[in-house]
Design a protein around this motif. Sequence first.
Motif, short mmCIF file in Angstrom:
data_model
loop_
_atom_site.label_atom_id
_atom_site.label_comp_id
_atom_site.label_asym_id
_atom_site.label_seq_id
_atom_site.Cartn_x
_atom_site.Cartn_y
_atom_site.Cartn_z
N GLY A 13 -70.79 -19.01 -14.70
CA GLY A 13 -69.82 -18.56 -15.68
C GLY A 13 -70.39 -17.49 -16.59
O GLY A 13 -69.69 -16.52 -16.94
N THR A 14 -71.65 -17.64 -16.98
CA THR A 14 -72.29 -16.62 -17.82
C THR A 14 -72.37 -15.30 -17.08
O THR A 14 -72.10 -14.24 -17.64
CB THR A 14 -73.70 -17.08 -18.24
N MET A 15 -72.75 -15.35 -15.80
CA MET A 15 -72.82 -14.12 -15.02
C MET A 15 -71.43 -13.51 -14.86
O MET A 15 -71.26 -12.29 -14.98
CB MET A 15 -73.43 -14.41 -13.65
N THR A 18 -70.34 -11.80 -17.91
CA THR A 18 -71.13 -10.58 -18.10
C THR A 18 -70.58 -9.44 -17.26
O THR A 18 -70.31 -8.35 -17.76
CB THR A 18 -72.60 -10.83 -17.75
N VAL A 19 -70.42 -9.68 -15.95
CA VAL A 19 -69.97 -8.58 -15.08
C VAL A 19 -68.53 -8.18 -15.38
O VAL A 19 -68.11 -7.06 -15.06
CB VAL A 19 -70.14 -8.94 -13.58
N SER A 20 -67.77 -9.08 -16.03
CA SER A 20 -66.40 -8.72 -16.40
C SER A 20 -66.38 -7.59 -17.43
O SER A 20 -65.36 -6.92 -17.60
CB SER A 20 -65.66 -9.94 -16.95
N ARG A 21 -67.52 -7.38 -18.09
CA ARG A 21 -67.63 -6.32 -19.09
C ARG A 21 -68.47 -5.14 -18.61
O ARG A 21 -68.81 -4.25 -19.39
CB ARG A 21 -68.23 -6.90 -20.38
N MET A 22 -68.77 -5.12 -17.32
CA MET A 22 -69.51 -4.01 -16.73
C MET A 22 -68.56 -3.16 -15.89
O MET A 22 -67.91 -3.66 -14.98
CB MET A 22 -70.67 -4.55 -15.86
N ASP A 23 -68.51 -1.87 -16.20
CA ASP A 23 -67.56 -0.98 -15.54
C ASP A 23 -67.87 -0.74 -14.06
O ASP A 23 -66.97 -0.41 -13.29
CB ASP A 23 -67.52 0.38 -16.26
N ASP A 24 -69.13 -0.90 -13.69
CA ASP A 24 -69.54 -0.55 -12.32
C ASP A 24 -69.65 -1.76 -11.40
O ASP A 24 -70.24 -1.67 -10.33
CB ASP A 24 -70.85 0.23 -12.33
#
Length: 323
Positions: A13-15, A18-24
């Motif tokens: 869930g933490t990962m 995190t990736v939900s806020r990474m554009d790439d």
Amino acid sequence: MKIGIIGAGGIAGTMAATVSRMDDVTRCAVASRDLTKARAFAEAYGFEKAYGSYEELVSDPEVDFVYIATPHSHHFEHAALCIRHSKHVLCEKAFTMNAAQAEELFRLAGEHGVLITEAIWTRYMPSRRIINELLEEGVIGEVRTLTANLSYRICQNERIVRPELAGGALLDVGVYPLNFALMHFGNGYQSISSSAVMTDTGVDGQNCLTLAWPDGRFAVLNSGIYGESDRRGTFYGSEGYMVVENINNPEEILIYDNSHRQIRRVEVPEQISGYEYEVRELMNCIRRGEKECPSMPHAETLRVMRIMDGLRSEWGIVYPQER
């Protein structure tokens, strides 16, 4: 690039957050042995697909790389599954149960031409460089001693105390102080001594390690599962001492003189969670066609695994799968 996640627990869930806020990064797929759990996870974190088996996820041609978030007793099995399906792998710490498993995964990755790296996030963080630059700058003079500790009250967690799940303080939390010492004092240690207290189930509940370097430097490392510690890493020098608040995710660095006066405070960069650094490095290395990440090369993963193998041997800890 499109990420797939194996496992749908807390660290997954933490990962995902995190990736939900990474554009790439595209949130492609999540897999759990429980399809209902996978679907709930996918809905909560915005993943396109949910699978009820890991085999389905690694067979998905759209998945570029896989983050493995299962117990470390299962890392070898799940990483090997990904590799055999030509998926790049970001595998949580502890990388495997033992060094032999790690060696086999690296061999398999080479055979299939994919990148695999250990997701020990502190190795990838900018705080690592900041701390080393301060030490090289000589802000506290000649440094002779390092102490680091990491303990949580996690003894009630089944995953932590069961030998068949590769439980114990060392592989779960002790790996962080150990990596902290190697990152900042280097790999040229000459000896390691240790002591450990066993749980009723036969894994270590707390341990203390002392590493010595040929030039006289010492690192004293503590980890445990019975209560919260201050999580500090402290360097002691001839002109003062430097405190890293939270070695598991450095928050700030405080520098004191020999009169115990704080003379400097060093901030670390703002971040999403800290997981983004390992994801970005992995993706950059994949794009360049590299097969390991410079922040945690295979040789370093093997070094740490071999140290922990040796410690467990001294303590008499043998996981059922190793017999």
